[in-house]
Design an enzyme around this catalytic site. Structure first.
Site, PDB file in Angstrom:
ATOM      1  N   GLY A  13       0.822  -1.218   0.000  1.00  0.00           N
ATOM      2  CA  GLY A  13       0.000   0.000   0.000  1.00  0.00           C
ATOM      3  C   GLY A  13       0.849   1.258   0.000  1.00  0.00           C
ATOM      4  O   GLY A  13       0.500   2.259   0.622  1.00  0.00           O
ATOM      5  N   THR A  15       2.966   4.054  -2.745  1.00  0.00           N
ATOM      6  CA  THR A  15       2.478   4.791  -3.925  1.00  0.00           C
ATOM      7  C   THR A  15       2.097   3.804  -5.029  1.00  0.00           C
ATOM      8  O   THR A  15       1.049   3.942  -5.656  1.00  0.00           O
ATOM      9  CB  THR A  15       3.578   5.739  -4.467  1.00  0.00           C
ATOM     10  OG1 THR A  15       4.291   6.282  -3.364  1.00  0.00           O
ATOM     11  CG2 THR A  15       2.989   6.848  -5.282  1.00  0.00           C
ATOM     12  N   ALA A  16       2.962   2.803  -5.259  1.00  0.00           N
ATOM     13  CA  ALA A  16       2.715   1.886  -6.379  1.00  0.00           C
ATOM     14  C   ALA A  16       1.425   1.086  -6.166  1.00  0.00           C
ATOM     15  O   ALA A  16       0.608   0.958  -7.083  1.00  0.00           O
ATOM     16  CB  ALA A  16       3.904   0.943  -6.549  1.00  0.00           C
ATOM     17  N   SER A  40       0.707  -3.719   5.285  1.00  0.00           N
ATOM     18  CA  SER A  40       0.984  -3.878   6.702  1.00  0.00           C
ATOM     19  C   SER A  40       1.539  -2.573   7.265  1.00  0.00           C
ATOM     20  O   SER A  40       2.537  -2.056   6.751  1.00  0.00           O
ATOM     21  CB  SER A  40       2.016  -5.000   6.881  1.00  0.00           C
ATOM     22  OG  SER A  40       2.562  -4.919   8.170  1.00  0.00           O
ATOM     23  N   ALA A  51       9.205  13.968  -6.685  1.00  0.00           N
ATOM     24  CA  ALA A  51       9.044  14.722  -7.921  1.00  0.00           C
ATOM     25  C   ALA A  51       8.601  13.779  -9.031  1.00  0.00           C
ATOM     26  O   ALA A  51       8.945  12.602  -9.021  1.00  0.00           O
ATOM     27  CB  ALA A  51      10.384  15.352  -8.299  1.00  0.00           C
ATOM     28  N   LYS A  79       6.061  21.607 -11.042  1.00  0.00           N
ATOM     29  CA  LYS A  79       7.449  21.383 -11.451  1.00  0.00           C
ATOM     30  C   LYS A  79       7.567  21.674 -12.945  1.00  0.00           C
ATOM     31  O   LYS A  79       6.863  21.063 -13.751  1.00  0.00           O
ATOM     32  CB  LYS A  79       7.831  19.920 -11.142  1.00  0.00           C
ATOM     33  CG  LYS A  79       9.192  19.528 -11.689  1.00  0.00           C
ATOM     34  CD  LYS A  79       9.545  18.085 -11.361  1.00  0.00           C
ATOM     35  CE  LYS A  79      10.796  17.651 -12.110  1.00  0.00           C
ATOM     36  NZ  LYS A  79      11.103  16.228 -11.912  1.00  0.00           N
ATOM     37  N   LEU A 332       8.958  -0.214  -6.596  1.00  0.00           N
ATOM     38  CA  LEU A 332      10.292  -0.632  -6.160  1.00  0.00           C
ATOM     39  C   LEU A 332      10.469  -2.148  -6.238  1.00  0.00           C
ATOM     40  O   LEU A 332      11.591  -2.633  -6.336  1.00  0.00           O
ATOM     41  CB  LEU A 332      10.550  -0.120  -4.742  1.00  0.00           C
ATOM     42  CG  LEU A 332      10.494   1.414  -4.630  1.00  0.00           C
ATOM     43  CD1 LEU A 332      10.572   1.849  -3.171  1.00  0.00           C
ATOM     44  CD2 LEU A 332      11.598   2.073  -5.428  1.00  0.00           C
ATOM     45  N   THR A 343      11.961   9.162 -12.361  1.00  0.00           N
ATOM     46  CA  THR A 343      11.385   8.154 -13.257  1.00  0.00           C
ATOM     47  C   THR A 343      10.561   7.088 -12.540  1.00  0.00           C
ATOM     48  O   THR A 343       9.760   6.397 -13.165  1.00  0.00           O
ATOM     49  CB  THR A 343      12.513   7.435 -14.025  1.00  0.00           C
ATOM     50  OG1 THR A 343      13.606   7.200 -13.135  1.00  0.00           O
ATOM     51  CG2 THR A 343      12.989   8.266 -15.181  1.00  0.00           C
TER      52      THR A 343
END
Ligand code: FAD
Length: 501
Positions: A13, A15-16, A40, A51, A79, A332, A343
């Protein structure tokens, strides 16, 4: 028999995870496919002040999220690009801005004319032709006017935001669209005879079965690596930074509408202005500086951190496959390129868009999976090469930088550099994230000068061209003059008053 995917489990849970939940909830609305996200609270997310790049605006549009509302909820700011300080030598800076750069001359992109102007003895300035750069230098903000070819017509922007708040925002969005959330630690997974994942094993032994699994468990890669042993390709020979120390400092009175990336003795430091605070971090090579020295350097440059500093360890690289059997890794869990060009969150979006283009049924066609992987691998590796380029032409004289200048380059990057040095041309494949123009800004900013320019540009009538260019420069100056300060633009868009410093 119904071969359609009936259930999706998302592990993680951060960002991805919540980006995946939001996109799938939006796209699969009304289909009866169930989406469950497990996270968790004991395992923290990475989310710092982060960013992005312009496709984030398209991502919000896909989700039908109002940008102002999103920015207000995530302490977001605008930005217009990245300002790189001290990368080639101390005291020099250059920009990688978004949006249009100069007018096209005789249908050739302006950066070819740039080289001709220089050959004719001129010293053109990026800020005269890039509206984003001129606005950034002035601390102001303007938006695309949708009016064709002028400097405003091609404006693009991205966002800075607090990634923890983004996850919270997208959680509400996803739950409102039927995503079920489980707050549980995942202990592992059970596999079927064919090696596909059958179910997540939750703490206490309960199982969560699904047809498709999205692994957003962060660096751990609980499913893609823990359960499926997919393997990881490390890139430390090209990108040796393996740690970051990060924390927040006070907000700027008028937060700059750009990310700052300043080279440091053993890596580089980011400064990401948010609406309530400023995000800071030092990305460094642990072989060249200790954690304590890195923190001391960060606080010397950025000011005293208001939050407990976080040291994050990573190995730049990617999973050997992003999609393995019925598991797709995003964020990640799929890999990591240091955040120099923002990116990482983009690759979550890109992975999701490619997933929609390759959405499987229960047969999990192998060629479909291979095509998904090939497309993402190409995108990741071109982005890696682009990041490596930022280091290579340096003239800095610390051991870390001397090693970067002398290091072997990925073969594709070496070829690109040779082509540019000889002809001023930059090859660009349509699927690549960074355009020719992005490559140009970094090459130019790092002092790489081509020996020749596009011969077709040599045929243009230079005095006519100069007239057009002075009109462009005048228009840039007028727009900057009339544009509001960044913080005033933020108040306007987010529809609220400025917080006290
Ligand atoms: C130093 C640094 C700076 C960065 N800066 C930027 C930037 O400026 N721009 C950008 O685009 N990206 C940036 N990134 C990358 C960005 O932070 C991530 O891509 C993004 O936050 C997505 O992270 P994630 O959700 O994949 O992983 P995480 O944030 O690590 O989330 C993992 C989730 O999985 C859950 N989880 C893990 N294991 C289990 C388990 N066993 N059971 C249950 N739940 C589990 C955790 O609870 C958590 O919810 C940066 C990354 C780093 C390291």
């Amino acid at each position: 028999m119904d071969r359609a995917i009936g259930s999706i489990a998302i592990l993680g849970g951060g960002t991805a995870g919540w980006m995946a939940a939001a996109v799938l909830a939006q796209v699969l609305r009304g289909t009866g496919t169930t989406i469950t996200l497990v996270e968790s609270a004991e395992i923290p997310t990475v989310g710092v002040g982060e960013a992005t790049i312009p496709p984030i605006v398209d991502f919000l549009r896909l989700l039908e999220i109002d940008q102002g509302q999103f920015m207000a909820a995530t302490e977001g700011s605008f930005k217009l690009g990245i300002r790189f300080d001290d990368w080639r030598v101390l005291g020099e800076r250059y920009w990688h801005p978004f949006g249009t750069f100069g007018p096209s001359v005789d249908r050739r992109p302006f950066h070819h004319m740039w080289h001709r102007l220089r050959a004719a003895g001129e010293d053109p300035r990026v800020e005269a032709y890039s509206l984003a750069t001129a606005l950034g230098d002035a601390g102001r903000m303007a938006f695309a006017d949708g009016q064709g070819q002028g400097p405003l017509g091609g404006m693009r922007h991205a966002l800075h935001f607090d990634a923890g708040l983004v996850a919270r925002f997208l959680r509400t969005y996803s739950e409102q669209r039927g995503v079920r959330r489980l707050e549980r630690r995942v202990e592992g997974a059970t596999l079927k005879d064919d090696g596909f994942v059958e179910a997540l094993v939750l703490e206490g032994g309960e199982r969560l079965a699904a047809d498709l699994f999205i692994d957003c468990s962060g660096f751990r890669g609980v499913l893609i690596e823990g359960a499926l042993k997919t393997g990881y390709e490390g890139w430390s020979a090209f990108l040796p930074c393996d740690r970051a120390v990060a924390g927040l400092t006070v907000r700027d009175a008028n937060p700059p509408p750009f990310t700052q990336a300043a080279a440091r003795p053993a890596g580089w430091r980011w400064r990401i202005p948010l609406r309530h605070r400023t995000g800071n971090g030092y990305v460094y090579s642990s072989a060249h500086v200790s954690d304590d020295e890195a923190l001391a350097d960060l606080e010397r440059e950025a000011g005293k951190l208001l939050t407990e500093p976080r040291v994050l360890k990573f190995t730049g690289g990617r999973r050997k496959a992003f999609w393995n059997r019925n598991v797709i890794a995003l964020g990640l869990a799929s890999g990591f390129i240091e955040p120099l060009e923002s990116t990482s969150i983009h690759f979550v979006t890109s992975g999701l868009m490619k997933l929609l283009d390759h959405f499987p049924d229960k047969d999990f066609d192998a060629a479909n999976i291979a095509d998904y992987n090939a497309a993402l691998v190409a995108e990741y590796e071109a982005a890696r090469d682009f990041i490596v380029l930022h280091y290579q032409p340096t003239r800095r004289d610390e051991p870390f930088w001397r090693e970067r200048a002398a290091a072997a380059l990925p073969p594709d990057l070496a070829e690109r550099l040779a082509l540019y040095r000889g002809t001023g041309r930059i090859p660009h494949r349509p699927t690549e994230l960074f355009t020719e123009l992005s490559w140009f800004y970094v090459l130019e900013g790092m002092g790489v000068r081509p020996a020749a320019y596009d011969p077709l540009v040599g045929l243009s009538n230079l005095s006519q061209v100069r007239e057009g260019l002075s009109g462009w420069r005048r228009r840039v100056a007028e727009i900057v003059q009339a544009a509001p300060a960044h913080d005033a633009a933020l108040d306007l868009v987010a529809g609220r008053r400025r917080p006290a410093a």
